[in-house]
Motif scaffolding. Structure first.
Motif, PDB file in Angstrom:
ATOM      1  N   GLY A 255       0.805  -1.199   0.000  1.00 43.39           N
ATOM      2  CA  GLY A 255       0.000   0.000   0.000  1.00 43.39           C
ATOM      3  C   GLY A 255       0.842   1.254   0.000  1.00 43.39           C
ATOM      4  O   GLY A 255       2.076   1.198  -0.132  1.00 43.39           O
ATOM      5  N   TYR A 256       0.170   2.358   0.125  1.00 41.76           N
ATOM      6  CA  TYR A 256       0.806   3.673   0.133  1.00 41.76           C
ATOM      7  C   TYR A 256       0.217   4.508   1.253  1.00 41.76           C
ATOM      8  O   TYR A 256      -0.944   4.326   1.634  1.00 41.76           O
ATOM      9  CB  TYR A 256       0.587   4.393  -1.197  1.00 41.76           C
ATOM     10  CG  TYR A 256       1.258   3.701  -2.348  1.00 41.76           C
ATOM     11  CD1 TYR A 256       2.606   3.926  -2.627  1.00 41.76           C
ATOM     12  CD2 TYR A 256       0.577   2.801  -3.141  1.00 41.76           C
ATOM     13  CE1 TYR A 256       3.239   3.280  -3.669  1.00 41.76           C
ATOM     14  CE2 TYR A 256       1.195   2.138  -4.183  1.00 41.76           C
ATOM     15  CZ  TYR A 256       2.527   2.388  -4.446  1.00 41.76           C
ATOM     16  OH  TYR A 256       3.155   1.728  -5.472  1.00 41.76           O
TER      17      TYR A 256
ATOM     18  N   ALA B  18      -5.381  10.841  -4.869  1.00 44.95           N
ATOM     19  CA  ALA B  18      -3.958  10.647  -5.161  1.00 44.95           C
ATOM     20  C   ALA B  18      -3.506   9.236  -4.803  1.00 44.95           C
ATOM     21  O   ALA B  18      -2.734   8.606  -5.542  1.00 44.95           O
ATOM     22  CB  ALA B  18      -3.117  11.681  -4.415  1.00 44.95           C
ATOM     23  N   LEU B  19      -4.006   8.718  -3.689  1.00 42.67           N
ATOM     24  CA  LEU B  19      -3.657   7.358  -3.278  1.00 42.67           C
ATOM     25  C   LEU B  19      -4.227   6.334  -4.261  1.00 42.67           C
ATOM     26  O   LEU B  19      -3.536   5.386  -4.652  1.00 42.67           O
ATOM     27  CB  LEU B  19      -4.156   7.086  -1.859  1.00 42.67           C
ATOM     28  CG  LEU B  19      -3.403   7.836  -0.757  1.00 42.67           C
ATOM     29  CD1 LEU B  19      -4.191   7.795   0.546  1.00 42.67           C
ATOM     30  CD2 LEU B  19      -2.014   7.261  -0.563  1.00 42.67           C
ATOM     31  N   LEU B  20      -5.476   6.522  -4.682  1.00 39.83           N
ATOM     32  CA  LEU B  20      -6.077   5.627  -5.677  1.00 39.83           C
ATOM     33  C   LEU B  20      -5.299   5.650  -6.987  1.00 39.83           C
ATOM     34  O   LEU B  20      -5.046   4.604  -7.592  1.00 39.83           O
ATOM     35  CB  LEU B  20      -7.533   6.011  -5.934  1.00 39.83           C
ATOM     36  CG  LEU B  20      -8.542   5.540  -4.913  1.00 39.83           C
ATOM     37  CD1 LEU B  20      -9.890   6.217  -5.134  1.00 39.83           C
ATOM     38  CD2 LEU B  20      -8.705   4.032  -4.969  1.00 39.83           C
ATOM     39  N   GLN B  21      -4.903   6.824  -7.421  1.00 37.46           N
ATOM     40  CA  GLN B  21      -4.137   6.945  -8.664  1.00 37.46           C
ATOM     41  C   GLN B  21      -2.792   6.232  -8.557  1.00 37.46           C
ATOM     42  O   GLN B  21      -2.321   5.619  -9.516  1.00 37.46           O
ATOM     43  CB  GLN B  21      -3.953   8.411  -9.034  1.00 37.46           C
ATOM     44  CG  GLN B  21      -5.233   9.070  -9.489  1.00 37.46           C
ATOM     45  CD  GLN B  21      -5.112  10.575  -9.665  1.00 37.46           C
ATOM     46  OE1 GLN B  21      -4.227  11.215  -9.115  1.00 37.46           O
ATOM     47  NE2 GLN B  21      -6.046  11.145 -10.420  1.00 37.46           N
TER      48      GLN B  21
ATOM     49  N   THR C 189       0.505   1.434 -10.108  1.00 40.57           N
ATOM     50  CA  THR C 189       1.198   0.214  -9.677  1.00 40.57           C
ATOM     51  C   THR C 189       0.563  -1.011 -10.336  1.00 40.57           C
ATOM     52  O   THR C 189       1.279  -1.909 -10.796  1.00 40.57           O
ATOM     53  CB  THR C 189       1.141   0.078  -8.148  1.00 40.57           C
ATOM     54  OG1 THR C 189       1.778   1.201  -7.561  1.00 40.57           O
ATOM     55  CG2 THR C 189       1.825  -1.192  -7.665  1.00 40.57           C
ATOM     56  N   ALA C 190      -0.748  -1.043 -10.386  1.00 43.86           N
ATOM     57  CA  ALA C 190      -1.453  -2.192 -10.944  1.00 43.86           C
ATOM     58  C   ALA C 190      -1.223  -2.336 -12.447  1.00 43.86           C
ATOM     59  O   ALA C 190      -1.226  -3.445 -12.973  1.00 43.86           O
ATOM     60  CB  ALA C 190      -2.952  -2.085 -10.654  1.00 43.86           C
ATOM     61  N   LYS C 191      -0.992  -1.227 -13.121  1.00 39.95           N
ATOM     62  CA  LYS C 191      -0.749  -1.280 -14.579  1.00 39.95           C
ATOM     63  C   LYS C 191       0.531  -2.020 -14.847  1.00 39.95           C
ATOM     64  O   LYS C 191       0.753  -2.691 -15.774  1.00 39.95           O
ATOM     65  CB  LYS C 191      -0.654   0.122 -15.159  1.00 39.95           C
ATOM     66  CG  LYS C 191      -1.988   0.819 -15.249  1.00 39.95           C
ATOM     67  CD  LYS C 191      -1.820   2.188 -15.834  1.00 39.95           C
ATOM     68  CE  LYS C 191      -3.130   2.945 -15.824  1.00 39.95           C
ATOM     69  NZ  LYS C 191      -2.974   4.297 -16.327  1.00 39.95           N
TER      70      LYS C 191
END
Length: 91
Positions: A41-42, A81-84, A89-91
């Protein structure tokens, strides 16, 4: 605000964050039971190093599931910003 990986913070700091805001670092959702302080996570931290937002997730193959999302200060874009960051990361 800066965004850093959760594992860059002391584990106890993450544990305390979840205990304060969720009552426990353990999250029970339809896909299982997770210990958020142990997940990828971040965290968004302010200039004094305090956590002002946090997101945890699990990637399984091509799927990415958000397990928790917290933004302590609303309407400032921290959650977005956290979702982005997780999307990148998922990409």
């Amino acid at each position: 605000m800066i965004i850093i990986q959760n594992n860059e913070l002391p584990k106890q700091m993450m544990t305390d964050f979840f205990a304060k805001h969720w009552g426990t670092p353990e999250m029970v959702i339809s896909s299982g039971i997770f210990r958020c302080n142990e997940l990828d996570g971040y965290a968004a931290v302010d200039e004094s190093g305090e956590i002002i937002g946090c997101i945890t997730y699990v990637i399984d193959g091509k799927d990415c599931e958000i397990i928790s999302l917290d933004s302590i200060i609303e309407k400032k874009g921290f959650g977005t910003a956290l979702l982005q960051q997780v999307e990148e990361t998922a990409k």
